[in-house]
Design a protein around this motif. Structure first.
Motif, PDB file in Angstrom:
ATOM      1  N   TYR A  19      89.153  13.866  87.435  1.00 45.38           N
ATOM      2  CA  TYR A  19      88.879  14.671  86.247  1.00 45.38           C
ATOM      3  C   TYR A  19      89.301  16.122  86.411  1.00 45.38           C
ATOM      4  CZ  TYR A  19      86.260  10.764  84.459  1.00 45.38           C
ATOM      5  OH  TYR A  19      85.917   9.531  83.998  1.00 45.38           O
ATOM      6  N   PRO A  28      90.146  14.310  80.943  1.00 49.13           N
ATOM      7  CA  PRO A  28      91.155  13.577  81.714  1.00 49.13           C
ATOM      8  C   PRO A  28      92.194  14.557  82.278  1.00 49.13           C
ATOM      9  CG  PRO A  28      90.797  12.553  79.570  1.00 49.13           C
ATOM     10  CD  PRO A  28      90.076  13.868  79.544  1.00 49.13           C
ATOM     11  N   PHE A  30      95.296  14.798  82.255  1.00 45.29           N
ATOM     12  CA  PHE A  30      96.449  15.205  81.450  1.00 45.29           C
ATOM     13  C   PHE A  30      96.143  16.378  80.503  1.00 45.29           C
ATOM     14  CE2 PHE A  30      94.773  11.125  79.691  1.00 45.29           C
ATOM     15  CZ  PHE A  30      94.219  11.604  78.514  1.00 45.29           C
ATOM     16  N   PRO A  54      86.155   8.606  72.909  1.00 44.51           N
ATOM     17  CA  PRO A  54      86.873   7.353  73.181  1.00 44.51           C
ATOM     18  C   PRO A  54      86.002   6.112  72.953  1.00 44.51           C
ATOM     19  CG  PRO A  54      87.314   8.949  74.909  1.00 44.51           C
ATOM     20  CD  PRO A  54      86.254   9.555  74.026  1.00 44.51           C
ATOM     21  N   LYS A  55      86.667   5.069  72.470  1.00 46.71           N
ATOM     22  CA  LYS A  55      86.058   3.744  72.253  1.00 46.71           C
ATOM     23  C   LYS A  55      85.092   3.702  71.073  1.00 46.71           C
ATOM     24  CE  LYS A  55      88.704   2.907  75.055  1.00 46.71           C
ATOM     25  NZ  LYS A  55      89.923   2.266  74.531  1.00 46.71           N
ATOM     26  N   TYR A  91      97.467  14.062  74.704  1.00 47.49           N
ATOM     27  CA  TYR A  91      98.170  13.143  75.613  1.00 47.49           C
ATOM     28  C   TYR A  91      99.501  13.740  76.073  1.00 47.49           C
ATOM     29  CZ  TYR A  91      95.249   8.978  74.714  1.00 47.49           C
ATOM     30  OH  TYR A  91      94.236   8.067  74.634  1.00 47.49           O
ATOM     31  N   HIS A 111      90.499  13.162  71.038  1.00 49.41           N
ATOM     32  CA  HIS A 111      89.154  12.830  71.527  1.00 49.41           C
ATOM     33  C   HIS A 111      88.432  14.092  71.992  1.00 49.41           C
ATOM     34  CE1 HIS A 111      89.991   8.594  71.319  1.00 49.41           C
ATOM     35  NE2 HIS A 111      90.885   8.612  72.283  1.00 49.41           N
ATOM     36  N   TYR A 142      83.713   1.423  76.965  1.00 53.36           N
ATOM     37  CA  TYR A 142      84.304   2.474  77.827  1.00 53.36           C
ATOM     38  C   TYR A 142      84.360   1.977  79.280  1.00 53.36           C
ATOM     39  CZ  TYR A 142      85.622   7.475  78.207  1.00 53.36           C
ATOM     40  OH  TYR A 142      86.299   8.665  78.367  1.00 53.36           O
ATOM     41  N   PHE A 145      87.206  -0.390  79.591  1.00 55.13           N
ATOM     42  CA  PHE A 145      88.429   0.423  79.552  1.00 55.13           C
ATOM     43  C   PHE A 145      88.695   1.046  80.922  1.00 55.13           C
ATOM     44  CE2 PHE A 145      90.270   4.702  78.775  1.00 55.13           C
ATOM     45  CZ  PHE A 145      91.470   4.322  78.219  1.00 55.13           C
ATOM     46  N   HIS A 146      87.669   1.598  81.546  1.00 54.60           N
ATOM     47  CA  HIS A 146      87.847   2.212  82.871  1.00 54.60           C
ATOM     48  C   HIS A 146      88.249   1.177  83.925  1.00 54.60           C
ATOM     49  CE1 HIS A 146      86.115   5.848  81.271  1.00 54.60           C
ATOM     50  NE2 HIS A 146      86.355   6.457  82.406  1.00 54.60           N
ATOM     51  N   LEU A 149      91.988   0.455  83.266  1.00 59.39           N
ATOM     52  CA  LEU A 149      92.941   1.572  83.321  1.00 59.39           C
ATOM     53  C   LEU A 149      93.420   1.776  84.760  1.00 59.39           C
ATOM     54  CD1 LEU A 149      93.791   3.510  80.994  1.00 59.39           C
ATOM     55  CD2 LEU A 149      92.219   5.165  81.961  1.00 59.39           C
ATOM     56  N   MET A 152      92.640   5.163  86.424  1.00 60.86           N
ATOM     57  CA  MET A 152      91.256   5.464  86.807  1.00 60.86           C
ATOM     58  C   MET A 152      90.766   4.482  87.874  1.00 60.86           C
ATOM     59  SD  MET A 152      90.869   8.059  85.053  1.00 60.86           S
ATOM     60  CE  MET A 152      89.218   8.693  85.140  1.00 60.86           C
ATOM     61  N   TYR A 172      86.041  13.272  78.762  1.00 62.63           N
ATOM     62  CA  TYR A 172      85.726  13.812  77.437  1.00 62.63           C
ATOM     63  C   TYR A 172      84.266  14.240  77.331  1.00 62.63           C
ATOM     64  CZ  TYR A 172      90.417  12.632  75.952  1.00 62.63           C
ATOM     65  OH  TYR A 172      91.786  12.564  75.852  1.00 62.63           O
TER      66      TYR A 172
HETATM   67  C1  LIG Z   1      89.200   8.537  81.242  1.00 66.22           C
HETATM   68  C2  LIG Z   1      90.566   8.810  80.807  1.00 66.22           C
HETATM   69  C3  LIG Z   1      90.833   8.483  79.383  1.00 66.22           C
HETATM   70  C4  LIG Z   1      92.121   8.376  78.998  1.00 66.22           C
HETATM   71  C5  LIG Z   1      92.424   8.098  77.682  1.00 66.22           C
HETATM   72  C6  LIG Z   1      91.408   7.923  76.774  1.00 66.22           C
HETATM   73  O1  LIG Z   1      91.680   7.680  75.470  1.00 66.22           O
HETATM   74  S1  LIG Z   1      91.863   6.276  74.769  1.00 66.22           S
HETATM   75  O2  LIG Z   1      90.581   5.590  74.761  1.00 66.22           O
HETATM   76  O3  LIG Z   1      92.909   5.498  75.473  1.00 66.22           O
HETATM   77  O4  LIG Z   1      92.304   6.608  73.415  1.00 66.22           O
HETATM   78  C7  LIG Z   1      90.119   8.039  77.174  1.00 66.22           C
HETATM   79  C8  LIG Z   1      89.816   8.313  78.474  1.00 66.22           C
END
Ligand SMILES: CCc1ccc(OS(=O)(=O)O)cc1
Ligand SMILES: Nc1ncnc2c1ncn2[C@@H]1O[C@H](COP(=O)(O)O)[C@@H](OP(=O)(O)O)[C@H]1O
Length: 227
Positions: A19, A28, A30, A54-55, A91, A111, A142, A145-146, A149, A152, A172
């Motif tokens: 982070y 994030p 970026f 997010p999500k 992004y 986000h 979330y 997603f983690h 990803l 992450m 976020y």
């Molecule tokens: C934790 C990193 C991250 C990256 C991108 C995100 O956005 S999205 O959910 O892909 O739109 C959220 C968190």
């Protein structure tokens, strides 16, 4: 442990270091180096901004906004990748320089918490649609997603992830602050505050109830579906 997990270990320490902290908020990586440019990002009156934690159903909302704004055919919406049509402000791709040059009317997603968004948005210079989703469903989404990803490569348990969520230690920042900040601005003339459950569940709810009745027949097993 599965082989792929062993190959991509992510200890709590490694995960933390991914982070970038900005004014006490975990963002994030970026986002690093571009927060000032984002604050000064020029906004146009014709823009529509979609902002979510997010999500929260960002893709669903963007489909609706895209359909309405472009007068597109709902039957064709599944054929194209709408994600590509709506850039995310922070992004790496396409990046701020490209987004600045897009033709109007622009549809832009973000986000970021309210206070980190372009200051023109705070001045009411363009429309902002914010969507919130209930945190219990969001945290599951979330977490998945983690786990998926690659960057992450989160390998903690769901319990540990929930702890991070309630302690505001995820990308976020705090869901609680994110939502409250927008809730405080819900009556601003340029802000529309929506709930995921209102645009998704309400419309699908009746259909599900009907199908449930039909398919479950005389079975008296019931669930507490709440809106
Ligand atoms: C934790 C990193 C991250 C990256 C991108 C995100 O956005 S999205 O959910 O892909 O739109 C959220 C968190
Ligand atoms: N039309 C749609 N397109 C994509 N995601 C949708 C969707 N309708 C609902 N969702 C849900 O929105 C969540 C993703 O949010 P976001 O778009 O902000 O990343 C997912 O939740 P779940 O992971 O609980 O299934 C997904 O199922």
């Amino acid at each position: 442990m599965a082989e792929s997990e062993a190959e991509t270990p992510s200890t709590p320490g490694e995960f933390e270091s991914k982070y970038f902290e900005f004014h006490g908020v975990r963002l994030p990586p970026f986002c690093r180096g571009k927060m000032e440019e984002i604050a000064n990002f020029p906004v146009r009156p014709s823009d529509v901004w979609i902002v979510t934690y997010p999500k929260s159903g960002t893709s669903l909302l963007q489909e609706v906004v895209y359909l309405v704004s472009q007068g597109a055919d709902p039957d064709e919406i599944g054929l194209m990748n709408i994600d590509e049509q709506l850039p995310v402000l922070e992004y790496p791709q396409p990046g701020l320089d490209i987004i600045k040059e897009l033709t109007s009317p622009r549809l832009i997603k973000s986000h970021l918490p309210y206070r980190f968004l372009p200051s023109d948005l705070h001045n009411g210079d363009s429309k902002v649609i914010y969507m919130a989703r209930n945190p219990k469903d969001l945290v599951v989404s979330y977490y998945q997603f983690h786990r998926s990803l690659r960057t992450m490569s989160y390998r903690g348990t769901f319990q540990e992830f929930c702890r991070r969520f309630v302690n505001d230690r995820l990308g976020y920042g705090s869901w609680f602050e994110h939502v409250q900040e927008f809730w405080e601005h819900r009556t601003d003339s340029n802000v529309l505050f929506l709930k995921y459950e209102d645009i998704f569940t309400v419309s699908m709810n009746e259909k599900f109830d009907l199908v449930y009745k039909q398919k479950m027949g005389k079975c008296d097993l019931t669930f507490d579906f709440y809106l």
